[in-house]
Design a protein around this motif. Sequence first.
Motif, mmCIF file in Angstrom:
data_model
loop_
_atom_site.group_PDB
_atom_site.id
_atom_site.type_symbol
_atom_site.label_atom_id
_atom_site.label_comp_id
_atom_site.label_asym_id
_atom_site.label_seq_id
_atom_site.Cartn_x
_atom_site.Cartn_y
_atom_site.Cartn_z
ATOM 1 N N GLY A 71 0.707 -1.374 -0.041
ATOM 2 C CA GLY A 71 -0.156 0.122 -0.002
ATOM 3 C C GLY A 71 0.776 1.267 -0.198
ATOM 4 N N ASP A 72 2.095 1.038 0.088
ATOM 5 C CA ASP A 72 3.026 2.358 0.113
ATOM 6 C C ASP A 72 3.180 2.862 -1.159
ATOM 7 O OD1 ASP A 72 4.808 4.365 0.541
ATOM 8 O OD2 ASP A 72 6.488 2.976 0.851
ATOM 9 N N PRO A 73 2.572 4.159 -1.492
ATOM 10 C CA PRO A 73 2.860 4.682 -2.938
ATOM 11 C C PRO A 73 4.184 5.068 -3.255
ATOM 12 C CG PRO A 73 1.620 6.330 -1.622
ATOM 13 C CD PRO A 73 1.968 5.091 -0.608
ATOM 14 N N GLY A 74 4.972 5.382 -2.244
ATOM 15 C CA GLY A 74 6.169 5.851 -2.590
ATOM 16 C C GLY A 74 6.037 7.408 -2.871
ATOM 17 N N TRP A 75 6.994 8.085 -3.557
ATOM 18 C CA TRP A 75 6.891 9.637 -4.028
ATOM 19 C C TRP A 75 5.765 9.767 -5.045
ATOM 20 C CZ3 TRP A 75 12.756 11.445 -3.771
ATOM 21 C CH2 TRP A 75 13.017 11.391 -2.628
ATOM 22 N N PHE A 76 5.366 8.710 -5.853
ATOM 23 C CA PHE A 76 4.586 9.171 -6.888
ATOM 24 C C PHE A 76 3.450 8.246 -6.962
ATOM 25 C CE2 PHE A 76 9.118 10.185 -7.976
ATOM 26 C CZ PHE A 76 8.970 11.757 -8.028
ATOM 27 N N GLY A 77 3.463 7.172 -6.901
ATOM 28 C CA GLY A 77 2.150 6.244 -7.163
ATOM 29 C C GLY A 77 1.951 5.858 -8.380
ATOM 30 N N ALA A 118 6.974 -5.244 -9.441
ATOM 31 C CA ALA A 118 6.791 -5.148 -7.867
ATOM 32 C C ALA A 118 6.400 -4.185 -7.504
ATOM 33 C CB ALA A 118 8.280 -5.269 -7.331
ATOM 34 N N ALA A 119 6.342 -2.782 -7.728
ATOM 35 C CA ALA A 119 5.809 -1.675 -7.323
ATOM 36 C C ALA A 119 4.259 -1.752 -7.641
ATOM 37 C CB ALA A 119 6.352 -0.320 -7.827
ATOM 38 N N ARG A 120 3.838 -2.129 -8.764
ATOM 39 C CA ARG A 120 2.234 -2.083 -9.054
ATOM 40 C C ARG A 120 1.808 -3.272 -8.002
ATOM 41 N NH1 ARG A 120 0.668 -3.905 -13.502
ATOM 42 N NH2 ARG A 120 2.754 -4.806 -14.663
ATOM 43 N N ASP A 132 -3.922 -3.377 -4.286
ATOM 44 C CA ASP A 132 -5.182 -3.407 -3.502
ATOM 45 C C ASP A 132 -5.444 -1.963 -2.880
ATOM 46 O OD1 ASP A 132 -5.655 -5.868 -3.915
ATOM 47 O OD2 ASP A 132 -4.549 -6.607 -1.946
ATOM 48 N N GLY A 133 -4.658 -0.803 -3.666
ATOM 49 C CA GLY A 133 -4.765 0.701 -3.352
ATOM 50 C C GLY A 133 -3.852 1.033 -2.362
ATOM 51 N N THR A 134 -3.810 2.618 -2.260
ATOM 52 C CA THR A 134 -2.977 3.020 -1.347
ATOM 53 C C THR A 134 -3.681 4.141 -0.393
ATOM 54 O OG1 THR A 134 -2.863 5.046 -2.815
ATOM 55 C CG2 THR A 134 -1.518 3.319 -3.100
ATOM 56 N N SER A 135 -2.914 4.389 0.748
ATOM 57 C CA SER A 135 -3.703 5.264 1.620
ATOM 58 C C SER A 135 -3.802 6.636 1.368
ATOM 59 C CB SER A 135 -3.086 5.224 3.334
ATOM 60 O OG SER A 135 -1.693 5.319 3.089
ATOM 61 N N VAL A 136 -2.915 7.196 0.577
ATOM 62 C CA VAL A 136 -2.440 8.480 -0.086
ATOM 63 C C VAL A 136 -2.184 8.183 -1.411
ATOM 64 C CG1 VAL A 136 -2.106 9.705 2.078
ATOM 65 C CG2 VAL A 136 -0.194 8.566 0.828
#
Length: 340
Positions: A46-52, A305-307, A312-316
């Motif tokens: 769920g961690d989008p990182g800096w961009f998402g 891996a990032a996708r 299942d979505g991100t919190s932000v």
Amino acid sequence: MSMSLGSLPFPFPLPHQLAGMWLNDRFEKNIRVRYFRGMEFSGPTGDPGWFGPDSATWYVHAHTPALIFGLQCASYLERLDPSIFWMGVHHSRLVQKDDDGEPTGRIDPAGAAVRLGHSVAFFIGTAYGSTETAERLATTVRAMHHTIKGQRPDGLTYDADDPAWLRWNYATVVWGIATAHEIYHPKPLRGRELDRYYAEFVRVGHALGGTDLPATKADTLACLAEYLPKLALTHGNAIATGPNLTNPAQAAVDWAIRDTMPEWAAQLVMHRPPNPIERRARRSAVWTALNGLHATMGEAPEFTAARARVADGTSVPHTEPRRDLGPDPTLGRAEVEASL
């Protein structure tokens, strides 16, 4: 009953598959194993990182060959600043040295490969890595910048922490990646969508200490042009470009890089585009090469891996780089390289 060749379970890899396997093997051994150490792409969930996943940055950086070409364009343009050139001469392996340790002005292929490997790792890591990975990369690069201070042969000093230098460096990088994407991506972003990439990428520039950074294509081009009075064609740059290159493969890549330059930069290196038909033919050849590489290599494992990390979505939508730029660690060059 007849059966077409295409429907048979072919037992051996086809030529394009072999090419993809070879390229991925080279990338794995020469870049990923050496420069992607300690990066996290598959977690935390769920961690989008800096961009998402909905960012323009994820889309632009997913084309690895175009990203690498864009970084080469950026490196070419930034070295037109003599201070940048002498930073590279004094503080990197980019330029060959003679037996007395004096720079020859010639590019060291091994040193150039190291620099490219670190750059590719940084711009893939900050794009697709976890928030912690992106933060660690930014901290390490800032620590490296703190070590780059010195004096040019003409007596002028340079400092990689200088805000004016950081602004120039940032502008060349975002311009290089975005321009390579515009020209050579099969479905490039245009207009407002491309400006969304410029606006997003400011996060990286701020994380590295940059201020007053351009956030659109037009502003970036204007920013680059502002630096023209400070720029020059150094001897080291001159012997590594244009007709001074005798290797046909290097000359072809060099032409493609110079072809992306803003008009004033092309004039500075005495580059004139050929007639429109020849230019289109040359660009078509480069387009075919870059997209052929992308097709045979397939999707980068880091992107995959990032996708999966955010499936299942991100919190932000994305996280923000921390603005606290100090205190950074004090690291020697060997320590910096070992940590990247």
